[in-house]
Design a protein around this motif. Sequence first.
Motif, PDB file in Angstrom:
ATOM      1  N   ALA A 227       0.829  -1.207   0.000  1.00 28.71           N
ATOM      2  CA  ALA A 227       0.000   0.000   0.000  1.00 28.71           C
ATOM      3  C   ALA A 227       0.866   1.261   0.000  1.00 28.71           C
ATOM      4  O   ALA A 227       0.605   2.213  -0.752  1.00 28.71           O
ATOM      5  CB  ALA A 227      -0.928  -0.007   1.213  1.00 28.71           C
ATOM      6  N   ILE A 228       1.917   1.275   0.831  1.00 27.24           N
ATOM      7  CA  ILE A 228       2.815   2.429   0.895  1.00 27.24           C
ATOM      8  C   ILE A 228       3.485   2.663  -0.458  1.00 27.24           C
ATOM      9  O   ILE A 228       3.590   3.790  -0.944  1.00 27.24           O
ATOM     10  CB  ILE A 228       3.864   2.227   1.998  1.00 27.24           C
ATOM     11  N   ARG A 229       3.942   1.570  -1.077  1.00 25.35           N
ATOM     12  CA  ARG A 229       4.625   1.696  -2.372  1.00 25.35           C
ATOM     13  C   ARG A 229       3.694   2.258  -3.437  1.00 25.35           C
ATOM     14  O   ARG A 229       4.094   3.134  -4.234  1.00 25.35           O
ATOM     15  CB  ARG A 229       5.167   0.337  -2.831  1.00 25.35           C
ATOM     16  N   ARG A 230       2.478   1.774  -3.497  1.00 30.16           N
ATOM     17  CA  ARG A 230       1.543   2.230  -4.527  1.00 30.16           C
ATOM     18  C   ARG A 230       1.220   3.718  -4.376  1.00 30.16           C
ATOM     19  O   ARG A 230       1.119   4.444  -5.366  1.00 30.16           O
ATOM     20  CB  ARG A 230       0.273   1.390  -4.500  1.00 30.16           C
ATOM     21  N   VAL A 231       1.034   4.167  -3.144  1.00 27.91           N
ATOM     22  CA  VAL A 231       0.767   5.588  -2.905  1.00 27.91           C
ATOM     23  C   VAL A 231       1.965   6.432  -3.350  1.00 27.91           C
ATOM     24  O   VAL A 231       1.815   7.471  -4.008  1.00 27.91           O
ATOM     25  CB  VAL A 231       0.456   5.835  -1.418  1.00 27.91           C
ATOM     26  N   TYR A 232       3.171   5.987  -3.003  1.00 25.20           N
ATOM     27  CA  TYR A 232       4.392   6.702  -3.380  1.00 25.20           C
ATOM     28  C   TYR A 232       4.585   6.698  -4.892  1.00 25.20           C
ATOM     29  O   TYR A 232       4.884   7.746  -5.498  1.00 25.20           O
ATOM     30  CB  TYR A 232       5.589   6.047  -2.689  1.00 25.20           C
ATOM     31  N   ASP A 233       4.414   5.539  -5.526  1.00 23.90           N
ATOM     32  CA  ASP A 233       4.617   5.428  -6.973  1.00 23.90           C
ATOM     33  C   ASP A 233       3.662   6.303  -7.771  1.00 23.90           C
ATOM     34  O   ASP A 233       4.036   6.874  -8.799  1.00 23.90           O
ATOM     35  CB  ASP A 233       4.461   3.968  -7.409  1.00 23.90           C
ATOM     36  N   ALA A 234       2.409   6.392  -7.326  1.00 25.60           N
ATOM     37  CA  ALA A 234       1.428   7.196  -8.054  1.00 25.60           C
ATOM     38  C   ALA A 234       1.892   8.634  -8.178  1.00 25.60           C
ATOM     39  O   ALA A 234       1.778   9.264  -9.246  1.00 25.60           O
ATOM     40  CB  ALA A 234       0.077   7.132  -7.351  1.00 25.60           C
ATOM     41  N   ARG A 235       2.458   9.174  -7.118  1.00 24.93           N
ATOM     42  CA  ARG A 235       2.917  10.566  -7.129  1.00 24.93           C
ATOM     43  C   ARG A 235       4.235  10.715  -7.886  1.00 24.93           C
ATOM     44  O   ARG A 235       4.438  11.702  -8.603  1.00 24.93           O
ATOM     45  CB  ARG A 235       3.058  11.060  -5.691  1.00 24.93           C
TER      46      ARG A 235
ATOM     47  N   TYR B 243       5.431   8.887 -10.454  1.00 25.88           N
ATOM     48  CA  TYR B 243       5.350   8.732 -11.905  1.00 25.88           C
ATOM     49  C   TYR B 243       4.391   9.736 -12.547  1.00 25.88           C
ATOM     50  O   TYR B 243       4.534  10.043 -13.733  1.00 25.88           O
ATOM     51  CB  TYR B 243       4.992   7.290 -12.252  1.00 25.88           C
ATOM     52  N   ALA B 244       3.461  10.279 -11.776  1.00 27.37           N
ATOM     53  CA  ALA B 244       2.659  11.391 -12.297  1.00 27.37           C
ATOM     54  C   ALA B 244       3.554  12.607 -12.522  1.00 27.37           C
ATOM     55  O   ALA B 244       3.452  13.303 -13.538  1.00 27.37           O
ATOM     56  CB  ALA B 244       1.534  11.728 -11.322  1.00 27.37           C
TER      57      ALA B 244
ATOM     58  N   ILE C 233       6.459   4.884 -21.784  1.00 30.77           N
ATOM     59  CA  ILE C 233       7.721   4.716 -21.064  1.00 30.77           C
ATOM     60  C   ILE C 233       7.516   4.915 -19.564  1.00 30.77           C
ATOM     61  O   ILE C 233       8.024   4.148 -18.738  1.00 30.77           O
ATOM     62  CB  ILE C 233       8.787   5.686 -21.601  1.00 30.77           C
ATOM     63  N   VAL C 234       6.749   5.944 -19.188  1.00 29.71           N
ATOM     64  CA  VAL C 234       6.487   6.192 -17.775  1.00 29.71           C
ATOM     65  C   VAL C 234       5.665   5.043 -17.181  1.00 29.71           C
ATOM     66  O   VAL C 234       5.912   4.605 -16.043  1.00 29.71           O
ATOM     67  CB  VAL C 234       5.759   7.537 -17.588  1.00 29.71           C
ATOM     68  N   ALA C 235       4.710   4.522 -17.947  1.00 25.51           N
ATOM     69  CA  ALA C 235       3.898   3.390 -17.481  1.00 25.51           C
ATOM     70  C   ALA C 235       4.770   2.162 -17.239  1.00 25.51           C
ATOM     71  O   ALA C 235       4.485   1.354 -16.350  1.00 25.51           O
ATOM     72  CB  ALA C 235       2.803   3.074 -18.495  1.00 25.51           C
ATOM     73  N   PHE C 236       5.835   2.030 -18.034  1.00 27.02           N
ATOM     74  CA  PHE C 236       6.766   0.915 -17.821  1.00 27.02           C
ATOM     75  C   PHE C 236       7.369   0.996 -16.420  1.00 27.02           C
ATOM     76  O   PHE C 236       7.451  -0.009 -15.707  1.00 27.02           O
ATOM     77  CB  PHE C 236       7.869   0.957 -18.872  1.00 27.02           C
ATOM     78  N   PHE C 237       7.792   2.184 -16.014  1.00 23.72           N
ATOM     79  CA  PHE C 237       8.357   2.341 -14.673  1.00 23.72           C
ATOM     80  C   PHE C 237       7.320   2.046 -13.592  1.00 23.72           C
ATOM     81  O   PHE C 237       7.614   1.372 -12.604  1.00 23.72           O
ATOM     82  CB  PHE C 237       8.886   3.773 -14.490  1.00 23.72           C
ATOM     83  N   GLN C 238       6.116   2.541 -13.788  1.00 23.12           N
ATOM     84  CA  GLN C 238       5.100   2.422 -12.747  1.00 23.12           C
ATOM     85  C   GLN C 238       4.526   1.013 -12.651  1.00 23.12           C
ATOM     86  O   GLN C 238       4.237   0.535 -11.534  1.00 23.12           O
ATOM     87  CB  GLN C 238       3.975   3.426 -13.007  1.00 23.12           C
TER      88      GLN C 238
END
Length: 286
Positions: A67-75, A77-78, A112-117
Amino acid sequence: MRVSVGSLARRYRWRIGLSLLLILLEGTGYLLAPLVIGLAVDGLLDDSYAGLATLAGLAVAIIAVSAIRRVYDARLYASMFEDVAGDVAARERAASSDVSVVAARAGLVEEIVAFFQESVPELTMGAVGILGTILILAGIDARLLVACIGLLALVVVVYAVTGRLNLRLNEGYNDELERQVAALGHDEASSRAHFGRLVRWDVRLWDLDTANTTIVAAGAAVFLVYSIVVLVTGEPEIGLVISGLIYVLAYIELLATLPGHAQELIRLREIAGRLETPAGALAGEG
């Protein structure tokens, strides 16, 4: 500014590094889960609940880190997409590129950004899972180590052999995709012809993918049957057999994701080369 997986990884290395740390923690948790399940089963057979408590604690830890990772990743990669897409759009406008090409290339940046996320977490956890599973299965029986390496080698060889063809097909698909807005601006015949060409490239990519995955699936079936025979031979503990079967199935599933990631990396390599030079500059040279 270069737009590629490597250049973006370097540009955002510290922020991506934190994401990778969380991914490694999450992946390690998933890797340990089958082993803990086997221990919990053996413990319950001996009227002990210690293994079950350990399994519950591991599950809570995995859920929290995920959960922590997903919240961090969303911000993360946006913010990355906002920066990079803005840079690419500005460069294309400066080169007097057509609006349709600017729109198409902004979409390529999004890939490309979606690849990272989306794919980097899967690839990282997949790498942890594959290496960890090989070591655990090797600890159960050395014959499983040989079988694991054999299946992995099959996957690598299949996609190494077809990599260049895959790249050429992706180039053809992206060439046609960049003409989409222009084609839709003409008559119906032009639009239908464009979509026909796009579909043909797509079908060829699917056919290649089907051939590759069929070969890998056949190898995975042989690996599964052999592993079951190895695991149930002799008088193993029930928990060990259960853990071993879970690891074998997980290993097959992890290897099954590699073809998709290989295809994605080939596509991103082609996209990065395409974004290297503004389309307006290419048109001027022509």
